[in-house]
Design a protein around this motif. Sequence first.
Motif, PDB file in Angstrom:
ATOM      1  N   GLN A  76      20.386  29.201  -8.640  1.00 10.50           N
ATOM      2  CA  GLN A  76      19.045  29.588  -9.086  1.00 10.50           C
ATOM      3  C   GLN A  76      18.973  29.965 -10.574  1.00 10.50           C
ATOM      4  O   GLN A  76      19.873  30.628 -11.086  1.00 10.50           O
ATOM      5  CB  GLN A  76      18.580  30.793  -8.277  1.00 10.50           C
ATOM      6  CG  GLN A  76      18.321  30.480  -6.824  1.00 10.50           C
ATOM      7  CD  GLN A  76      17.384  31.508  -6.229  1.00 10.50           C
ATOM      8  OE1 GLN A  76      16.240  31.670  -6.658  1.00 10.50           O
ATOM      9  NE2 GLN A  76      17.876  32.218  -5.236  1.00 10.50           N
ATOM     10  N   GLY A 129      30.541  36.072 -10.161  1.00  7.04           N
ATOM     11  CA  GLY A 129      30.502  35.665  -8.752  1.00  7.04           C
ATOM     12  C   GLY A 129      30.063  34.211  -8.625  1.00  7.04           C
ATOM     13  O   GLY A 129      30.684  33.418  -7.905  1.00  7.04           O
ATOM     14  N   ASN A 130      28.996  33.843  -9.345  1.00  2.00           N
ATOM     15  CA  ASN A 130      28.526  32.455  -9.338  1.00  2.00           C
ATOM     16  C   ASN A 130      29.630  31.514  -9.810  1.00  2.00           C
ATOM     17  O   ASN A 130      29.861  30.450  -9.232  1.00  2.00           O
ATOM     18  CB  ASN A 130      27.343  32.258 -10.298  1.00  2.00           C
ATOM     19  CG  ASN A 130      26.131  33.114  -9.992  1.00  2.00           C
ATOM     20  OD1 ASN A 130      25.483  33.642 -10.911  1.00  2.00           O
ATOM     21  ND2 ASN A 130      25.805  33.272  -8.708  1.00  2.00           N
ATOM     22  N   TYR A 157      12.272  30.168   2.556  1.00  3.18           N
ATOM     23  CA  TYR A 157      13.366  29.789   1.643  1.00  3.18           C
ATOM     24  C   TYR A 157      14.530  29.057   2.338  1.00  3.18           C
ATOM     25  O   TYR A 157      14.982  28.005   1.868  1.00  3.18           O
ATOM     26  CB  TYR A 157      13.822  31.089   0.971  1.00  3.18           C
ATOM     27  CG  TYR A 157      14.989  31.091   0.054  1.00  3.18           C
ATOM     28  CD1 TYR A 157      14.855  31.533  -1.264  1.00  3.18           C
ATOM     29  CD2 TYR A 157      16.268  30.731   0.472  1.00  3.18           C
ATOM     30  CE1 TYR A 157      15.929  31.590  -2.118  1.00  3.18           C
ATOM     31  CE2 TYR A 157      17.347  30.787  -0.380  1.00  3.18           C
ATOM     32  CZ  TYR A 157      17.183  31.213  -1.675  1.00  3.18           C
ATOM     33  OH  TYR A 157      18.257  31.255  -2.510  1.00  3.18           O
ATOM     34  N   ASP A 182      16.959  20.713   0.842  1.00  2.00           N
ATOM     35  CA  ASP A 182      17.745  20.338  -0.352  1.00  2.00           C
ATOM     36  C   ASP A 182      19.004  19.590   0.058  1.00  2.00           C
ATOM     37  O   ASP A 182      19.396  18.594  -0.559  1.00  2.00           O
ATOM     38  CB  ASP A 182      18.236  21.589  -1.103  1.00  2.00           C
ATOM     39  CG  ASP A 182      17.126  22.495  -1.612  1.00  2.00           C
ATOM     40  OD1 ASP A 182      16.001  22.010  -1.791  1.00  2.00           O
ATOM     41  OD2 ASP A 182      17.418  23.702  -1.818  1.00  2.00           O
ATOM     42  N   GLY A 207      29.339  30.196  -2.101  1.00  2.00           N
ATOM     43  CA  GLY A 207      30.011  31.448  -1.808  1.00  2.00           C
ATOM     44  C   GLY A 207      29.675  31.925  -0.408  1.00  2.00           C
ATOM     45  O   GLY A 207      28.800  31.370   0.278  1.00  2.00           O
ATOM     46  N   ASP A 258      28.037  34.365   0.735  1.00  2.00           N
ATOM     47  CA  ASP A 258      26.675  34.849   1.045  1.00  2.00           C
ATOM     48  C   ASP A 258      25.721  33.736   1.498  1.00  2.00           C
ATOM     49  O   ASP A 258      24.630  34.037   1.977  1.00  2.00           O
ATOM     50  CB  ASP A 258      26.095  35.625  -0.150  1.00  2.00           C
ATOM     51  CG  ASP A 258      25.945  34.774  -1.406  1.00  2.00           C
ATOM     52  OD1 ASP A 258      26.501  33.649  -1.448  1.00  2.00           O
ATOM     53  OD2 ASP A 258      25.272  35.225  -2.342  1.00  2.00           O
ATOM     54  N   ILE A 306      33.097  37.721  -4.757  1.00  2.00           N
ATOM     55  CA  ILE A 306      33.532  38.549  -5.887  1.00  2.00           C
ATOM     56  C   ILE A 306      32.688  39.825  -5.824  1.00  2.00           C
ATOM     57  O   ILE A 306      31.483  39.773  -5.568  1.00  2.00           O
ATOM     58  CB  ILE A 306      33.298  37.791  -7.222  1.00  2.00           C
ATOM     59  CG1 ILE A 306      34.095  36.470  -7.248  1.00  2.00           C
ATOM     60  CG2 ILE A 306      33.643  38.676  -8.421  1.00  2.00           C
ATOM     61  CD1 ILE A 306      35.601  36.602  -7.167  1.00  2.00           C
ATOM     62  N   MET A 343      29.161  41.156  -6.055  1.00  2.00           N
ATOM     63  CA  MET A 343      28.563  41.116  -7.391  1.00  2.00           C
ATOM     64  C   MET A 343      27.265  40.336  -7.298  1.00  2.00           C
ATOM     65  O   MET A 343      27.218  39.246  -6.721  1.00  2.00           O
ATOM     66  CB  MET A 343      29.527  40.449  -8.384  1.00  2.00           C
ATOM     67  CG  MET A 343      29.006  40.474  -9.810  1.00  2.00           C
ATOM     68  SD  MET A 343      30.159  39.774 -11.018  1.00  2.00           S
ATOM     69  CE  MET A 343      31.377  41.073 -11.173  1.00  2.00           C
TER      70      MET A 343
HETATM   71  P1  TYM Z   1      22.520  31.736  -5.873  1.00  2.00           P
HETATM   72  O1  TYM Z   1      21.765  31.134  -7.001  1.00  2.00           O
HETATM   73  O2  TYM Z   1      22.211  33.122  -5.483  1.00  2.00           O
HETATM   74  O3  TYM Z   1      24.081  31.679  -6.173  1.00  2.00           O
HETATM   75  C1  TYM Z   1      24.722  30.490  -6.635  1.00  2.00           C
HETATM   76  C2  TYM Z   1      26.096  30.372  -6.017  1.00  2.00           C
HETATM   77  O4  TYM Z   1      26.911  31.513  -6.355  1.00  2.00           O
HETATM   78  C3  TYM Z   1      27.479  32.059  -5.178  1.00  2.00           C
HETATM   79  N1  TYM Z   1      27.655  33.513  -5.359  1.00  2.00           N
HETATM   80  C4  TYM Z   1      28.817  34.165  -5.194  1.00  2.00           C
HETATM   81  N2  TYM Z   1      30.045  33.744  -4.852  1.00  2.00           N
HETATM   82  C5  TYM Z   1      31.041  34.668  -4.791  1.00  2.00           C
HETATM   83  N3  TYM Z   1      30.840  35.992  -5.049  1.00  2.00           N
HETATM   84  C6  TYM Z   1      29.629  36.467  -5.395  1.00  2.00           C
HETATM   85  N4  TYM Z   1      29.451  37.761  -5.669  1.00  2.00           N
HETATM   86  C7  TYM Z   1      28.540  35.535  -5.476  1.00  2.00           C
HETATM   87  N5  TYM Z   1      27.217  35.657  -5.790  1.00  2.00           N
HETATM   88  C8  TYM Z   1      26.702  34.408  -5.719  1.00  2.00           C
HETATM   89  C9  TYM Z   1      26.486  31.736  -4.079  1.00  2.00           C
HETATM   90  O5  TYM Z   1      27.088  31.774  -2.810  1.00  2.00           O
HETATM   91  C10 TYM Z   1      26.046  30.342  -4.474  1.00  2.00           C
HETATM   92  O6  TYM Z   1      26.953  29.367  -4.010  1.00  2.00           O
HETATM   93  N6  TYM Z   1      20.226  29.648  -1.948  1.00  2.00           N
HETATM   94  C11 TYM Z   1      21.191  29.423  -3.027  1.00  2.00           C
HETATM   95  C12 TYM Z   1      20.798  28.281  -3.938  1.00  2.00           C
HETATM   96  C13 TYM Z   1      20.519  27.018  -3.217  1.00  2.00           C
HETATM   97  C14 TYM Z   1      21.488  26.130  -2.666  1.00  2.00           C
HETATM   98  C15 TYM Z   1      20.742  25.062  -2.106  1.00  2.00           C
HETATM   99  C16 TYM Z   1      22.877  26.154  -2.575  1.00  2.00           C
HETATM  100  C17 TYM Z   1      19.306  26.477  -3.001  1.00  2.00           C
HETATM  101  N7  TYM Z   1      19.426  25.303  -2.336  1.00  2.00           N
HETATM  102  C18 TYM Z   1      21.388  23.989  -1.444  1.00  2.00           C
HETATM  103  C19 TYM Z   1      23.517  25.095  -1.928  1.00  2.00           C
HETATM  104  C20 TYM Z   1      22.776  24.042  -1.363  1.00  2.00           C
HETATM  105  C21 TYM Z   1      21.293  30.678  -3.867  1.00  2.00           C
HETATM  106  O7  TYM Z   1      20.361  31.455  -3.955  1.00  2.00           O
HETATM  107  O8  TYM Z   1      22.439  30.790  -4.604  1.00  2.00           O
END
Ligand code: TYM
Length: 332
Positions: A9, A18-19, A128, A135, A147, A149, A186, A196
């Motif tokens: 996002q 984390g991302n 959502y 998607d 990740g 979550d 993370i 995170m």
């Molecule tokens: P988003 O934008 O919140 O996060 C992007 C990616 O980062 C990972 N992530 C983490 N991984 C490890 N530790 C953390 N603390 C951490 N925080 C975030 C998330 O797991 C993610 O992979 N709904 C999704 C976006 C999305 C999407 C999709 C993903 C929309 N359509 C289709 C895959 C397929 C999201 O909000 O991720």
Amino acid sequence: SARVLSGIQPTADSFHLGNLLGALRQWVALQDDFDAFYFVPDLHAITLPQEPKQLRARTRIAAAQILALGVDPSRSTLFVQSQVPEHAQLAWVLDCITGFGEASRMTQFKDKSSKNGSEQSSVGLFAYPMLMAADILLYRPALVPVGEDQRQHLELTRDLAQRFNSRFGKTFVVPEGHIVKETAKIYDLQDPTSKMSKSASTPAGLINILDEPKVSAKKIRSAVTDNEREIRFDPVEKAGVSNLLVIQSALSNTPVQTLVENYEGKGYGDLKSDTADVLTEFVVPLKAKVDEFLADPAELDRILADGAERARSIASATLAQVYDRVGFLAPS
Ligand code: TYM
């Protein structure tokens, strides 16, 4: 070759650690072996209020970071979600085969809506996960690198794919998650039992990859640890230390075990300053590359337009098949 798909996002001025470690690094690695589709889900971003100018700027910053990290647009398809209208179109069909109770059980929805109260939460926030399923299913990927979550959203995606297939005939591929155990979650530096996140309770717990290295080094030096002195990997008893070990390990491509051995007889100060150094080495050249991409927004937009065109050619074929199976008249 088989496909992978993932999205991130555009809701901050920088991605966080984390991302990067949970998802983006896997994106770059997977493009060697898969036909990769990566996108910036701006439709998802507006499930919470966004300032329009800022959203547009952050969408470009997101794309620039993905490219700077090494996603290669000549091999992988990089696009912005709103430029491929099939995502919203398939989402509607999936909304109509999802139970109200089923959607109500999504923990991320429950967390985000309880923060804002149900009157302030949009119907979009509720819908959502079905947009996320759309998607994914449009591209029939084998793997979805995310990740920890996002695991529940992936489970819903798999359920919806199976449900549609059994009701209307085999249409979707049931995708697998690609969740790398070591870095799937993370943790916040100030609260190392919570993930995170950009909505962390204090900015001191969050490392933004585009922040000044000095700012991030200070946050690492102030990271919460424990009252012992021994450096060992134990996520339950030593959450803070283990999180720093995982971060340093991933950024330096050194196994956690090797780090632990090298720290024998050393203290938390060493662990923190080394982790800060490794991070600095990683982010300085990255930031320079991001700035280069942002300096030429016309070229960036061209890359994204090209990606959207490639994405549409696949998404529109899947959607046409779905519309036909559901019983809609063929377009004239
Ligand atoms: P988003 O934008 O919140 O996060 C992007 C990616 O980062 C990972 N992530 C983490 N991984 C490890 N530790 C953390 N603390 C951490 N925080 C975030 C998330 O797991 C993610 O992979 N709904 C999704 C976006 C999305 C999407 C999709 C993903 C929309 N359509 C289709 C895959 C397929 C999201 O909000 O991720």
